[in-house]
Enzyme design. Structure first.
Site, PDB file in Angstrom:
ATOM      1  N   LYS A  22       0.837  -1.215   0.000  1.00  9.77           N
ATOM      2  CA  LYS A  22       0.000   0.000   0.000  1.00  9.77           C
ATOM      3  C   LYS A  22       0.862   1.252   0.000  1.00  9.77           C
ATOM      4  O   LYS A  22       0.638   2.168  -0.797  1.00  9.77           O
ATOM      5  CB  LYS A  22      -0.929  -0.036   1.227  1.00  9.77           C
ATOM      6  CG  LYS A  22      -1.834   1.167   1.352  1.00  9.77           C
ATOM      7  CD  LYS A  22      -3.032   0.866   2.224  1.00  9.77           C
ATOM      8  CE  LYS A  22      -2.747   0.938   3.705  1.00  9.77           C
ATOM      9  NZ  LYS A  22      -2.502   2.296   4.223  1.00  9.77           N
ATOM     10  N   SER A  23       1.826   1.324   0.907  1.00 10.41           N
ATOM     11  CA  SER A  23       2.675   2.530   0.990  1.00 10.41           C
ATOM     12  C   SER A  23       3.366   2.795  -0.347  1.00 10.41           C
ATOM     13  O   SER A  23       3.426   3.927  -0.823  1.00 10.41           O
ATOM     14  CB  SER A  23       3.749   2.345   2.056  1.00 10.41           C
ATOM     15  OG  SER A  23       3.164   2.329   3.324  1.00 10.41           O
ATOM     16  N   GLY A 100      -4.953   8.259   5.245  1.00  9.01           N
ATOM     17  CA  GLY A 100      -4.052   9.263   5.806  1.00  9.01           C
ATOM     18  C   GLY A 100      -2.834   9.446   4.918  1.00  9.01           C
ATOM     19  O   GLY A 100      -2.366  10.569   4.699  1.00  9.01           O
ATOM     20  N   SER A 174       6.858   9.747  11.855  1.00  8.62           N
ATOM     21  CA  SER A 174       5.818   9.468  10.864  1.00  8.62           C
ATOM     22  C   SER A 174       6.379   9.555   9.454  1.00  8.62           C
ATOM     23  O   SER A 174       6.887  10.596   9.039  1.00  8.62           O
ATOM     24  CB  SER A 174       4.658  10.461  11.016  1.00  8.62           C
ATOM     25  OG  SER A 174       3.880  10.474   9.841  1.00  8.62           O
ATOM     26  N   GLN A 176       4.612   9.435   6.857  1.00  7.05           N
ATOM     27  CA  GLN A 176       3.706  10.268   6.043  1.00  7.05           C
ATOM     28  C   GLN A 176       4.137  11.723   6.120  1.00  7.05           C
ATOM     29  O   GLN A 176       4.180  12.428   5.112  1.00  7.05           O
ATOM     30  CB  GLN A 176       2.271  10.121   6.532  1.00  7.05           C
ATOM     31  CG  GLN A 176       1.728   8.714   6.351  1.00  7.05           C
ATOM     32  CD  GLN A 176       0.341   8.540   6.954  1.00  7.05           C
ATOM     33  OE1 GLN A 176      -0.227   9.462   7.513  1.00  7.05           O
ATOM     34  NE2 GLN A 176      -0.194   7.342   6.823  1.00  7.05           N
ATOM     35  N   ASP A 322       1.499  -0.721  11.972  1.00  2.53           N
ATOM     36  CA  ASP A 322       0.279  -1.242  11.341  1.00  2.53           C
ATOM     37  C   ASP A 322       0.005  -2.703  11.720  1.00  2.53           C
ATOM     38  O   ASP A 322      -1.096  -3.211  11.500  1.00  2.53           O
ATOM     39  CB  ASP A 322       0.380  -1.134   9.813  1.00  2.53           C
ATOM     40  CG  ASP A 322       0.377   0.325   9.356  1.00  2.53           C
ATOM     41  OD1 ASP A 322      -0.048   1.199  10.140  1.00  2.53           O
ATOM     42  OD2 ASP A 322       0.808   0.595   8.221  1.00  2.53           O
ATOM     43  N   LYS A 349      -4.951   6.338  14.343  1.00  2.41           N
ATOM     44  CA  LYS A 349      -5.010   5.607  13.066  1.00  2.41           C
ATOM     45  C   LYS A 349      -6.470   5.598  12.576  1.00  2.41           C
ATOM     46  O   LYS A 349      -7.278   6.381  13.029  1.00  2.41           O
ATOM     47  CB  LYS A 349      -4.441   4.197  13.253  1.00  2.41           C
ATOM     48  CG  LYS A 349      -2.936   4.195  13.533  1.00  2.41           C
ATOM     49  CD  LYS A 349      -2.156   4.671  12.328  1.00  2.41           C
ATOM     50  CE  LYS A 349      -0.679   4.793  12.603  1.00  2.41           C
ATOM     51  NZ  LYS A 349       0.034   5.500  11.530  1.00  2.41           N
ATOM     52  N   ARG A 353      -6.873   2.468  17.672  1.00  2.39           N
ATOM     53  CA  ARG A 353      -6.619   1.021  17.620  1.00  2.39           C
ATOM     54  C   ARG A 353      -6.249   0.423  18.970  1.00  2.39           C
ATOM     55  O   ARG A 353      -6.208  -0.804  19.098  1.00  2.39           O
ATOM     56  CB  ARG A 353      -5.542   0.706  16.567  1.00  2.39           C
ATOM     57  CG  ARG A 353      -6.083   0.808  15.161  1.00  2.39           C
ATOM     58  CD  ARG A 353      -5.085   0.368  14.117  1.00  2.39           C
ATOM     59  NE  ARG A 353      -5.692   0.429  12.788  1.00  2.39           N
ATOM     60  CZ  ARG A 353      -5.022   0.584  11.662  1.00  2.39           C
ATOM     61  NH1 ARG A 353      -3.704   0.679  11.692  1.00  2.39           N
ATOM     62  NH2 ARG A 353      -5.642   0.619  10.506  1.00  2.39           N
ATOM     63  N   ARG A 395      -7.736  -3.008   9.330  1.00  2.00           N
ATOM     64  CA  ARG A 395      -6.799  -3.887  10.049  1.00  2.00           C
ATOM     65  C   ARG A 395      -7.450  -4.526  11.276  1.00  2.00           C
ATOM     66  O   ARG A 395      -7.052  -5.596  11.721  1.00  2.00           O
ATOM     67  CB  ARG A 395      -5.527  -3.128  10.431  1.00  2.00           C
ATOM     68  CG  ARG A 395      -4.769  -2.651   9.190  1.00  2.00           C
ATOM     69  CD  ARG A 395      -3.303  -2.450   9.407  1.00  2.00           C
ATOM     70  NE  ARG A 395      -2.765  -1.601   8.351  1.00  2.00           N
ATOM     71  CZ  ARG A 395      -2.400  -2.018   7.138  1.00  2.00           C
ATOM     72  NH1 ARG A 395      -2.485  -3.289   6.814  1.00  2.00           N
ATOM     73  NH2 ARG A 395      -1.935  -1.166   6.240  1.00  2.00           N
TER      74      ARG A 395
HETATM   75  C1  S3P Z   1       2.473   4.995   6.134  1.00  5.54           C
HETATM   76  C2  S3P Z   1       3.026   5.371   7.323  1.00  5.54           C
HETATM   77  C3  S3P Z   1       2.477   4.977   8.622  1.00  5.54           C
HETATM   78  C4  S3P Z   1       1.491   3.816   8.509  1.00  5.54           C
HETATM   79  C5  S3P Z   1       0.538   3.986   7.362  1.00  5.54           C
HETATM   80  C6  S3P Z   1       1.297   4.110   6.056  1.00  5.54           C
HETATM   81  C7  S3P Z   1       3.079   5.463   4.869  1.00  5.54           C
HETATM   82  O1  S3P Z   1       1.801   6.079   9.191  1.00  5.54           O
HETATM   83  O2  S3P Z   1       0.781   3.671   9.720  1.00  5.54           O
HETATM   84  O3  S3P Z   1      -0.351   2.903   7.269  1.00  5.54           O
HETATM   85  O4  S3P Z   1       2.759   4.916   3.806  1.00  5.54           O
HETATM   86  O5  S3P Z   1       3.905   6.396   4.926  1.00  5.54           O
HETATM   87  P1  S3P Z   1       2.561   7.294   9.922  1.00  5.54           P
HETATM   88  O6  S3P Z   1       3.389   7.976   8.931  1.00  5.54           O
HETATM   89  O7  S3P Z   1       1.479   8.175  10.432  1.00  5.54           O
HETATM   90  O8  S3P Z   1       3.348   6.685  11.009  1.00  5.54           O
END
Ligand code: S3P
Length: 455
Positions: A22-23, A100, A174, A176, A322, A349, A353, A395
């Protein structure tokens, strides 16, 4: 609304692969869309989250062509025509759905564009903290209005413009946030630096490198120089280790099982689930077979022999954030006590969770203590079937389907459409695992091959 009906299994002997990461799929849609030309993205994850990001890039003027599809879900092979860093204004607000990652990465990118964009999402996404990207992007000179009912939450109205490079020390670990700043930095003149409090998944840096955009890393500090253009190339997305995690736990907890997950991403910033399960007594071998496109890919083999409790180390938390819902399930199936602390991030999340895991584990009869930043689980007591909520969190739905495979009586998980946000086809894999009676099962999803042209 769909539900999972799960019964205990006594046997697991299977080999299969899980859908794309996914990422990486989010990042591939974005980076290929910014690139200098045509890129074929293979094994793209056709989940609602990633499709929303792909569509977002489409509405910003990026053309793409679907070459292959997973039947009933969406594209797995896409030819994306990069716009050489020049996006166009979206004609309407962009829907990020439940994601997110999609919203935060796109916000970084859009803050640097010479036009305004509105990003919105579902109820869960509209209650997640966006201040963590609004703050650094505002320091770069962006003007982002959060228009949500909750302060600092989506919808976000992004008034794009020229940004200044900054050095930013992130208060939370993070990927993200890091990625949003790096993407914004790509459009700045000069060097943008992000300092992480702990290592987070490094897919953005690796993928940028594969597309010939250089970042520099010193410890947990990453720097990007603006003005670089991702060079068009093809990219193969490995299977998602976070999706594999559900089956790794099922196999590890079941004596006598054997499971082989093929072609899965084994990036070291994502593989703490393996380290933790091994510490819990699992017999696992993971073999990196190739380092395709900058990401290690390989097979994971598990031979089940039961589990014991463990203490999750603070530095492991960002690497397996995750996977904590399914690790909590593993803990309930293990002999002894498991302690999960320093995981406050779980509260922001797709659902809180900590609460959703604790509530569901208790409904199945597990012995759990809730903390502000985690939980303690004393396992070994037989779980019993229950009617559980997913709370709309993919999840949670999948983690408790795994718990149901070990419970006495039937477990029903309600409202399971949400699994399509990360694992299209999960319920088919679950059915196959529950039906599997022969010595060995191998299964794959069907794909459809398209021959269409740019649209
Ligand atoms: C992700 C980073 C994680 C993860 C999310 C995907 C990403 O979140 O929990 O499912 O793809 O960069 P955070 O960046 O908030 O830790």
């Amino acid at each position: 609304m769909s539900e999972f009906k799960v019964k205990a299994i006594s046997h697991l002997n299977a080999e299969f692969s899980v859908p794309g990461d996914k990422s990486m799929s989010h990042r591939a849609a974005i980076i290929a869309g910014l690139s200098s030309g045509e890129c074929e993205i293979r094994n793209f994850l056709p989940s609602e989250d990633c499709l929303n990001t792909l569509k977002a890039m489409g509405s910003l003027g990026v053309n793409y062509d679907i070459i292959e599809e997973m039947e009933g879900y969406g594209p797995t092979v896409i030819r994306i025509k990069g716009r050489n860093m020049k996006l166009q204004k979206a004609p309407f607000p962009i829907d990020c759905g439940n994601s997110g990652t999609g919203m935060r990465l796109l916000a970084g990118l859009l803050a640097a564009q010479p036009f305004d964009t509105e990003l919105y999402g579902d109820d869960s996404l509209s209650s997640r903290p966006m201040g963590r990207i609004i703050n650094p992007l505002s320091q770069m000179g962006a003007n982002i209005e959060s228009k949500g009912a909750k302060p600092g939450c989506a919808p976000l109205l992004i008034h794009g413009g020229t940004l200044q490079p900054i050095t930013y020390e992130m208060p939370v670990a993070s990927a993200q946030v890091k990625s949003a700043i790096l993407l914004a930095g790509l459009f700045c003149e000069g060097k943008t630096t992000v300092i992480q409090p702990a290592e987070t998944r490094d897919h953005t840096e690796r993928m940028l490198a594969a597309f010939r955009v250089r970042t520099q890393r010193e410890g947990n500090t990453i720097t990007i120089r603006g003005g670089q253009v991702p060079e068009a190339r093809d990219f193969h997305v490995p299977g998602d280790i976070s999706s594999a995690a559900f089956w790794l736990v099922a196999a590890a907890a079941l004596n006598g099982s054997r499971l082989l997950i093929q072609n899965v991403g084994l990036n070291e910033t994502r593989n703490a689930i393996i380290t933790v399960l091994v510490r819990m007594g699992a017999k696992i071998s993971d073999i990196v077979r190739s380092q395709e496109d900058g990401e290690p890919i390989g097979n994971i083999e598990v031979c089940g022999r039961g589990l014991v409790g463990t203490v999750i180390r603070p530095e492991e938390v960002p690497n397996l954030i995750d996977e904590i819902p399914v690790i909590a399930v593993a803990a309930a199936l293990a002999e002894g006590t498991t302690v999960i602390r320093n995981a406050h991030e779980l509260r922001v999340k797709e659902t809180d969770r900590i609460k959703t895991v604790v509530d569901n584990l208790r409904l199945m009869g597990a012995d759990v203590t809730e903390f502000d930043d985690g939980m303690e689980i004393t396992g070994g007591k037989k779980l019993h079937g229950a009617v559980l909520q997913s709370f709309g969190d993919h999840r949670i739905a999948m983690a408790f389907a795994i718990a149901g495979l070990f419970a006495e009586g039937e477990t029903i998980i309600e409202n399971t459409d949400c699994v399509n946000t990360s694992y299209p086809g999960f319920s088919k894999h679950l059915q196959a695992i529950m039906k599997e009676k022969s010595d060995h099962a191998a299964f794959e999803m069907k794909t459809i091959i398209h021959q269409s042209s740019w649209h």
